[in-house]
Structures are given as structure tokens and as C-alpha cells.
Write an enzyme that holds these catalytic residues in place. Sequence first.
Site, PDB file in Angstrom:
ATOM      1  NE  ARG A 179      12.248  -3.789 -16.441  1.00  0.00           N
ATOM      2  CZ  ARG A 179      12.814  -4.641 -17.597  1.00  0.00           C
ATOM      3  NH1 ARG A 179      13.091  -4.638 -18.929  1.00  0.00           N
ATOM      4  NH2 ARG A 179      13.582  -5.841 -17.427  1.00  0.00           N
ATOM      5  CE  LYS A 205      -1.607   4.533  -0.465  1.00  0.00           C
ATOM      6  NZ  LYS A 205      -2.568   4.002   1.029  1.00  0.00           N
ATOM      7  CD  GLU A 264     -12.214   5.937   0.897  1.00  0.00           C
ATOM      8  OE1 GLU A 264     -11.667   6.671   2.038  1.00  0.00           O
ATOM      9  OE2 GLU A 264     -11.946   4.833   0.928  1.00  0.00           O
ATOM     10  CE  LYS A 309      -5.734   9.239  -2.023  1.00  0.00           C
ATOM     11  NZ  LYS A 309      -6.675   8.185  -2.393  1.00  0.00           N
ATOM     12  CD  GLU A 367      -0.175   4.967   3.596  1.00  0.00           C
ATOM     13  OE1 GLU A 367       0.266   3.826   4.317  1.00  0.00           O
ATOM     14  OE2 GLU A 367      -0.552   4.962   3.081  1.00  0.00           O
ATOM     15  NE  ARG A 390      -1.438   8.577  -0.906  1.00  0.00           N
ATOM     16  CZ  ARG A 390      -1.099   8.144  -2.005  1.00  0.00           C
ATOM     17  NH1 ARG A 390       0.067   8.291  -2.242  1.00  0.00           N
ATOM     18  NH2 ARG A 390      -2.102   7.751  -2.971  1.00  0.00           N
ATOM     19  CG  ASN A 401      -4.388   4.121   5.188  1.00  0.00           C
ATOM     20  OD1 ASN A 401      -4.541   3.629   4.426  1.00  0.00           O
ATOM     21  ND2 ASN A 401      -3.020   4.797   5.034  1.00  0.00           N
ATOM     22  CG  HIS A 436      -8.799   2.913   4.904  1.00  0.00           C
ATOM     23  ND1 HIS A 436      -9.207   4.011   5.202  1.00  0.00           N
ATOM     24  CD2 HIS A 436      -9.227   2.878   3.540  1.00  0.00           C
ATOM     25  CE1 HIS A 436     -10.045   4.736   4.121  1.00  0.00           C
ATOM     26  NE2 HIS A 436      -9.825   3.545   3.332  1.00  0.00           N
ATOM     27  CG  HIS A 466      -7.827  -2.395   5.016  1.00  0.00           C
ATOM     28  ND1 HIS A 466      -7.478  -1.770   4.862  1.00  0.00           N
ATOM     29  CD2 HIS A 466      -9.479  -2.011   4.279  1.00  0.00           C
ATOM     30  CE1 HIS A 466      -6.650  -0.773   3.795  1.00  0.00           C
ATOM     31  NE2 HIS A 466      -8.486  -0.587   3.477  1.00  0.00           N
ATOM     32  CG  HIS A 470     -13.413   0.239   0.841  1.00  0.00           C
ATOM     33  ND1 HIS A 470     -11.967  -0.155   1.489  1.00  0.00           N
ATOM     34  CD2 HIS A 470     -13.251   1.575   0.341  1.00  0.00           C
ATOM     35  CE1 HIS A 470     -11.390   0.567   1.499  1.00  0.00           C
ATOM     36  NE2 HIS A 470     -11.977   1.950   1.009  1.00  0.00           N
TER      37      HIS A 470
END
Length: 366
Positions: A122, A144, A186, A227, A237, A241, A245, A248, A252, A266
Site C-alpha cells: 500500500r 504520475k 517535452e 512542471k 490534474e 496540470r 498534456n 499529448h 497518445h 513518445h
Amino acid sequence: MIRTVPVALGDRSYEVRIGPGLIARAGDEIAPLLSRPRVAILTDERVASLHLPALTAALDRAGIASSALALPAGEATKSWDHLGRAVEWLLAERIERRDIVIALGGGVIGDLAGFAAAILRRGVRFVQLPTTLLAQVDSSVGGKTGINSPQGKNLIGAFHQPSLVLADIDVLATLPDRDFRAGYGEIVKYGLLGDAGFFTWLEENGPRLRQDRDALIHAVAHSVAMKAAIVARDETEQGDRALLNLGHTFGHALESATGYSDRLLHGEGVAIGCALAFDLSARLGLCPQEDPSRVGAHLGAMGMPARLSDVPGDLPDDAGLIALMGQDKKVVDGRLRLILARGIGQAFVASDIDPAAIAATLSQAR
């Protein structure tokens, strides 16, 4: 010269350390975090051959015992199978909740190791040692973590902040040129989304980053600072935030369409996505008509793809790509949310974009 960028998240705050020689100093950097002198390292086979001996030697010098698991390199490793393998190995190594897992690698290993740490007992602490430019400026910072699904990229995961990030600039010398340029996708994103002055600096300095270490450290530190500021305001997000993206949703979809393969890295998908976002913004009358040309010209000067026609092989038709975009995590109540721009450095979240305008933009980019 080591640059330190804080990520301010209350009792989960941490530092991103950027500069040369950090792997050689990793034992001393990590030792204050440890409750016992032992760590487990998750890496990939290529990175292990290049950098694992230096890391384990640094840990040894600090009196820290270590064990390592090297997974296959590549985006396909972000899967249930390899996540399960990593978690079972960590359990077999008897990693406890107070221990540290080290993620040594690029974005794939950082995402997978972070997710493994998030679900192990956990929640176990972890340290990011990103070895690619893309991971240093983006995926290692902000917490993330996750894996891919056949349904789409990064759809399974958790927010789990690292305890420390060590971005050793020296390891970037081992990156192939294509991987270095993909990471640059990026970096340029940060200028496009929120800092027109940084984009102008990149237009002048981007082509020499590989040869100029001081310029490279500045580019990485500036990207990380941008960032970190956004993450501190909006960790999970809910608002700002989402601006990170930019490019993205398109990117993606293209990664999914190319099977998460070497056809498209990527950062290359992000670069094409940023160009498409500015094409669409201009088509909708949101930004000056010259901005897409400026974005495309800079990507071209960096040797990066900027159009769908730059992707090798066949792609789905416009409707097929839009359907893949619809699986993106930023879909809310079934509505696609895109990051568009009112100009360079002026990104914003847009909803309810006319699919016909998206299709026309995709068609033009072919």
C-alpha cells in the site's frame, strides 16, 4: 554545478537535483532517506548494461546494499505482466514499507517502478534516477505512475510522488540522437504551453544543447521548474496540470495507432501533437496564423517530426485517430478535452471542439 528544484507538496515535498556526476554520488544523496542501508533497483536491460555498475558502486561506497531487476527495454514493458513480475520480485526481496525502491531508467521504468512502489504494501517510497532526457524533464517529476492498456496509454496507474529525483546530465551522452531529440519534444512543450521567452531561447539554443552542457542544464532545470510549479498548484490534474498534456491527446492516439513501437517514440508523438494543437488553434481562429509555421519550423530545425506524414507506415483514417483520441484520460463526461493555444506560451484547456475541425486538421497534416 548542481541545480536543485523543489517540488512543494507539504509533507510530501522533495527535491529534483540536476547536474553532472549524480549517479556517482547517489549513495550519499540517498543515504539520508534510508531507515536501513538497503535498496532495490528496478531498471531495464539496456540501462543496466550502461549505468547499473556505476550506481551499485556508488551505493557500495556509502555502505548501502542493493539488488536489481532488469526488465526488457521498450514501451511494451509498461504492462500487467511486467508490473506483476516487478512487484513479486520486490516482495521476494522483502522490501518493506520504510525501504526505498530506485527507478533507474527512462520514462517506462520510472512509470512502472513508481506504480509498483505505489501498490507494494500500500505504498513504498521510491527515488527516480532518470536516464533519458524525456524522463529528466517530464516523467520523473510530479508523481504520475502507471502502465498501458490495449485500450490506451497510461490508463492504469496512481499518483505516487518520489522522495527524490537525481537527474544526472552526464548519462545523456549515452543516448542515441533520436532518443535525445524525442526528449526535446517535452522541453519545447514547456515553452509552447506557458513561456514564450523560453521558446524563443530554445529557437536560438536548442540545436546546440547536445554539445553545450551549461545550456542543457538550464533547459532541463527550467523545464522541471515549470512542471514543479504546476504540480504544486494542481497535483492530481483537476485544473492547471492538464496544460502539461499539450500535444499529448494527439500524441497518445498516434502511439496507440503505431502499437507503442519504435515507429514513433513518445516525445516524437508529443512534438507532432504540439504542431497539430497549434494547427487546430489557428484553424479555429484562436492563435495567430504564423504561430503554427513557427512551431513547425523549429521542430524541423531540431530534426523532429511535425506532421502525420513524418510517421512511417500507414495510420488509421481521420475518424480512426479521433476514436483513439476519445480513449484519452482527459475525456470528461464523454467530451474530448484538448489543450489548445491563444499563442505561443498561452495554452488553455478547451472542450467541445468540433470534430470536423479536428478531422480537417488531421487531414491537412497528412
